[in-house]
Design an enzyme around this catalytic site. Structure first.
Site, short mmCIF file in Angstrom:
data_model
loop_
_atom_site.label_atom_id
_atom_site.label_comp_id
_atom_site.label_asym_id
_atom_site.label_seq_id
_atom_site.Cartn_x
_atom_site.Cartn_y
_atom_site.Cartn_z
N ASP A 82 0.83 -1.20 0.00
CA ASP A 82 0.00 0.00 0.00
C ASP A 82 0.87 1.26 0.00
OD1 ASP A 82 0.84 -0.57 2.72
OD2 ASP A 82 -0.61 0.91 3.42
N GLU A 177 0.24 -1.19 5.59
CA GLU A 177 1.24 -0.72 6.56
C GLU A 177 0.99 0.73 6.94
OE1 GLU A 177 5.03 1.18 7.94
OE2 GLU A 177 3.81 1.67 6.21
N GLU A 178 0.61 1.53 5.94
CA GLU A 178 0.51 2.98 6.15
C GLU A 178 -0.63 3.37 7.09
OE1 GLU A 178 2.78 4.90 5.26
OE2 GLU A 178 3.77 4.03 3.51
N ASP A 200 11.93 -1.42 3.92
CA ASP A 200 11.03 -0.27 3.95
C ASP A 200 11.73 0.95 4.55
OD1 ASP A 200 8.73 1.20 3.68
OD2 ASP A 200 7.70 0.31 5.40
N HIS A 384 5.48 9.84 0.76
CA HIS A 384 4.16 10.41 1.09
C HIS A 384 3.90 11.76 0.43
CE1 HIS A 384 3.83 7.84 5.03
NE2 HIS A 384 4.45 7.20 4.05
ZN LIG Z 1 6.66 2.17 4.19
#
Ligand SMILES: [Zn+2]
Length: 428
Positions: A82, A177-178, A200, A384
């Site tokens: 995601d 995860e987010e 990550d 992001h």
């Molecule tokens: Zn991440």
């Protein structure tokens, strides 16, 4: 090798996999299924064993051991499919800047978005390398499709080169995860690993084994609602006014995200919702140490009781909900997963570093659940937002570090305890 990792990455970032909080289902969005199914069929095509896609959206597969040395731990590698809900992931158009010349990059779909090494010194290290950006109106999704592409390329590489000695390797692609629930529904018996790594992080020489510990305080202020014209006569108590007082009393010049760095924790009002009769405030508490976390909760509770005393007609509660914990509490007891990752990087000429993450990772939860899971760099930066970018050569380095790492586990890992693997449960 290069184009394969890159072509995978470019294919994955084009799928919109933004997660969404509060959906109540796993994965939280349909787009994630598209990528998960794609990954499932790619693993089948590569000839991986035990390929499964669970009902909750976890893809898992095995690269069978090529070594018969006894006692070699099973190592898992994870990437999350995601992307952050914070910024659009719809219609991502990845742009590859080959042998980037170091000049500012104007993103074509919104020329106000400029990647400028003067503002982002990290870019300087990527000069002369191939970098990938989005086109201006979306994020790139390198977080964490870099990780997904690295893990998939690792599986492909190991399956193609059975002469590389390693124990059983498991790969796992997880959703959400987010939104903080990336591994909530992952069955660790089904994963069947003694030790794991998430891919990550940012730079390929990062081995992160410390994260924040996190709690959330939910403060509820109940006031008394009346017709505002009769507020005086009927004794209005406006919960919004009380909430404003509480927010004004929170630390700002210290202990806030805006004023802390390195190893300092914070108290962060992140969400507020209310009307006259009732206001709810969500406050994030972060610290590396449990003591520091408890201090912050006590400070907040003290402010709430002070506010309560100042207005007995209101009803104020402060509920602390536990979040994730610093993975360092467990990893410190046996640093083998970290030591071997450091050694893998040194073998490639990288100088490993271990910044403490000012956040949590899926590994924070996994480690607390008994599966030691440090986080490794995946080559993305500025996640992001529209200025996110990823470096192709760094992703390749990260992949090669994992190839070294599985060999180190084969050579030196026998006898490592980690999580006890029962006979692996297989879904489907
Ligand atoms: Zn991440």
């Amino acid at each position: 090798m290069s184009d394969t990792l890159l072509s995978r990455f470019l294919r994955y970032v084009r799928v919109n996999t933004q997660s969404a909080p509060g959906s109540g289902i796993s994965p939280s969005t349909q787009g994630q299924w598209v990528l998960l199914r794609m990954l499932e069929s790619e693993l089948l095509e590569l000839g991986a064993a035990d390929v499964t896609l669970t009902e909750q959206g976890y893809v898992m597969a095995t690269v069978p051991a090529t070594s018969d040395r006894p006692g070699v731990p099973t190592v898992a590698f994870l990437g999350h499919v995601d992307t952050a809900p914070d910024y659009s992931g719809q219609g991502v158009k990845p742009l590859v800047h080959r042998k980037w010349n170091g000049k500012p990059i104007v993103l074509p779909d919104d020329p106000a978005q400029v990647l400028d090494p003067e503002q982002q010194p990290e870019l300087l290290a990527a000069r002369g390398k191939d970098i990938v950006t989005a086109s201006g109106r979306t994020l790139l999704g390198g977080d964490d499709k870099s990780g997904v592409a690295i893990v998939m390329s690792l599986a492909a590489h190991l399956l193609k080169h059975p002469e590389i000695p390693h124990g059983t390797v498991r790969v796992c692609f997880n959703p959400d995860e987010e939104i903080g629930s990336g591994v909530d529904l992952l069955d660790l018996d089904e994963l069947g690993a003694n030790v794991a790594y998430t891919l990550d992080g940012e730079n390929p020489n990062e081995v992160v084994w410390e994260t924040f510990s996190a709690d959330t305080a939910v403060i509820t202020i109940e006031g008394v609602s009346t017709h505002p014209g009769e507020g005086k006569r009927f004794g209005m108590v406006n919960s919004l006014q009380l909430a404003a007082k509480l927010l004004a009393a929170l630390p700002r010049d210290n202990l806030s995200p805006e004023t802390t760095e390195d190893r300092q924790g914070y108290i962060h009002p992140a969400h507020i919702e209310g009307r006259v009769e009732r206001t709810m405030i969500e406050v994030l508490l972060r610290d590396y140490e449990l003591e520091g976390l408890a201090d912050k909760a006590a400070r907040l509770a003290g402010l709430c009781s002070g506010l309560q005393a100042s207005e007995p007609r209101a009803h104020i509660t402060c509920d602390i909900r536990p979040g994730y914990r610093n993975m360092g509490y467990w990893l410190k007891k046996d640093m083998t997963p970290v030591d071997l990752a450091n050694e893998a990087m040194r073998r490639l000429g990288l100088e490993p570093c271990s910044p403490a993450a000012r956040g949590g990772t899926d590994g924070s939860r996994l480690t607390a659940s008994g599966l030691p899971t440090p986080n490794l760099g995946a080559g993305y930066h500025n996640p992001h937002g529209p200025l996110e970018w990823a470096c192709v050569q760094d992703m390749e380095l990260a992949m090669r570090a994992c190839v070294e790492l599985v060999q180190l586990w084969e050579q030196k890992g026998a006898g490592y305890k980690g999580r006890l693997v029962k006979k692996r449960r297989t879904a489907k």
